[in-house]
Scaffold this active site. Sequence first.
Site, PDB file in Angstrom:
ATOM      1  N   GLU A  87       4.021 -42.354 -68.308  1.00 48.23           N
ATOM      2  CA  GLU A  87       4.750 -43.083 -67.420  1.00 48.23           C
ATOM      3  C   GLU A  87       5.584 -44.283 -68.026  1.00 48.23           C
ATOM      4  O   GLU A  87       6.644 -44.752 -67.843  1.00 48.23           O
ATOM      5  CB  GLU A  87       4.382 -43.494 -66.005  1.00 48.23           C
ATOM      6  CG  GLU A  87       3.913 -42.429 -65.363  1.00 48.23           C
ATOM      7  CD  GLU A  87       4.995 -41.918 -64.714  1.00 48.23           C
ATOM      8  OE1 GLU A  87       6.270 -42.339 -64.568  1.00 48.23           O
ATOM      9  OE2 GLU A  87       5.166 -40.528 -64.044  1.00 48.23           O
ATOM     10  N   SER A 344     -41.422 -55.394 -21.923  1.00 50.59           N
ATOM     11  CA  SER A 344     -42.412 -56.388 -22.543  1.00 50.59           C
ATOM     12  C   SER A 344     -42.019 -56.816 -23.885  1.00 50.59           C
ATOM     13  O   SER A 344     -43.248 -57.352 -24.158  1.00 50.59           O
ATOM     14  CB  SER A 344     -43.939 -55.502 -22.430  1.00 50.59           C
ATOM     15  OG  SER A 344     -44.033 -55.117 -20.972  1.00 50.59           O
TER      16      SER A 344
END
Length: 690
Positions: A87, A344
């Site tokens: 490119e 609990s």
Amino acid sequence: MTPARRLKLKRQAVLAAGALVGALLLVFALDRLFPPPIERAGALSVVAEDRHGRALRAFSVENGRWRLAADLDRIDPAFIEALLTIEDQRFYDHPGVDPLAVIRASAQAVSRGRIVSGASTITMQTARLLEPRPRTLPSKIIESIRALQLEARLTKDEILELYLTLAPYGGNLQGVRAASWAWFGREPDQLTPDQIALLIALPQSPEARRPDLRPEIARRSRAAILTRLAAAGWISAARAEDAATEALPTGRNAFPREAWHAADTIRARGAGAPVVRSTLDLTLQLEAERLVERLADAGGAGVQASAIIVDIETRAVRAAVGSAGLSRAGGWIDLTTSRRSPGSTLKPLVYALAFDDGQAAPDTLIEDLPARFSNYQPENFDRSFRGEVTVADALQHSLNVPAVRVLDRVGAARFAAALDQAGADPAIPGSLAGETGLAVALGGLGLSVRDLAVLYAALGDEGRALPLAWTEAEAEANLNAQPGHLVSAESAAEIVEVLYGSPSPPGRMPAHLTTGAPRVAYKTGTSYGFRDAWAAGITGGYAIIVWTGRPDAAPRAGVTGRAGALPTLFDLADAVARWDPAFENDAPGREAAPAPAPLARFAPDNAAPVILFPPEDTELWAEGPGRNFVLSARGAGPMDWYVDGEPAARDAGGASVFTPDQPGFYALTVVDAEGRSARTRVRVRMAGQG
């Protein structure tokens, strides 16, 4: 040269300089007035990573697009080299526009009568991605100007990263990272030549070359790129031919979607950063997800589960499972954030506060007998009572009445304030001012898995309270943070030691009898109506919380925390021990020291009398009328007894006695000097009568 000529030249020079300065000022002004629209790059997909940089989950941006930020340090250098070869070979040398490329492209167009190659640099292509325009000559001129502007503002690497973030790769894919995940199922940190060639070819014509839709065009385009790379000497011709025969992707891979719920929290903590490094560990996370899914599967249809594992030293969350699967009912809800009744599991903190106040110790004797607190009368889970037990036994066997007795002394409001100050966020119904607030000892409030993790991590860290850390930055900050306070270090250590003595889950050998098995200090919890089953534990420097139940809070008859959640807690502890090479069991257990004399027995100053004989719902056998039964109670000061509301008789020694004259039911009441009372109901049977 004549003076007039010299003066004329000087004037021309001044005018030229002025024009140049004016032109530069104009260019500068226009550049500031019309900057390149870098902000049009738009939002970036957030990627939540584990502590080692492995992707957990990626998030799409607007319109479902995937736009992952490119990072040159995490992209295969071979791909970058090949990309620039195809490119923009002079990318690092030109100022944004490559004059040599322009001359070459123009000469080719003139000689051949058509455009053979373009002159767009990567910088110009980036400008076009920011401002898409028709591919015309005026557009090229604007792109060239924009390229110069970009080069003035960004470094070359920043421009390249911007291009690799915005480049189209077909469909809703933008950027090389999104493309690599979609087409190859992983990050672009290590790519093969055929993959590199495909990633270079796709942005040139992304829709026409999609391998899933147009495989033949994609194959030819990839081969063309490989041929050009071979011609440029980047790859050998033979290797290029081999790469051209490699199979193409036939479809798109899913983006990372591990730790689905936790990743939402991680993204929020990242404050908009495109990559957020979390404290989670992918290996442990996947194992935790497997175990949580197995837990929910064992529970049946409609059952969900969640869990969290926290490194106590930094509060770093190493694994967090929000649900047992998105396909299950309620699976999209992060159940680690849902407030449920913790049963609990808060009892250890009730006792720890009593230890802090000097009101009890592990060896203190406490009564497990029927008791009423104003209009609240707790019962044990199995509806039986054990008489006098130690605090350690009461906690290890999760007895309800002793825990409520202790909370009555500590104060429900103070207990709730301690949870809040530690960083938990309890949802407490109504007011704690009255006696009904004592129900918080048995789960009468709402807490999330994350809240419970905060509390148990503090219990395992000498009572020091710190927030959970979801990012490495937060974990680092916790190392230097000023911690909050839950309980004292001494009380925390005593409670943890007591919890180490809790009975092992069914089918599991105690840790001290098994080589290498992790010791787990744990507490289970079961909410009212069997809606929630919990297990919370501390082991080897980690806090682990497990919850299971139905997301719609429907009851599950008979499913307790011990049976439903505890085995998975121990499985997770095993997983942590295997995963962490530095995992070390705590020191072997030690017996609790005898309670000091003032703490030998837990007897609140305002305690009502306790009937020792006859116990509640007892049947007494009498040979006939006139049989005396000596009544016994424990309490402060002198006490009076009443039988069905009438004063009881006394024997020769002054002791109160019960002398039934016929069989049947009788109500016996004892009242102390302060007017506090206790009541029991008995049935009398006599020989030859009912």
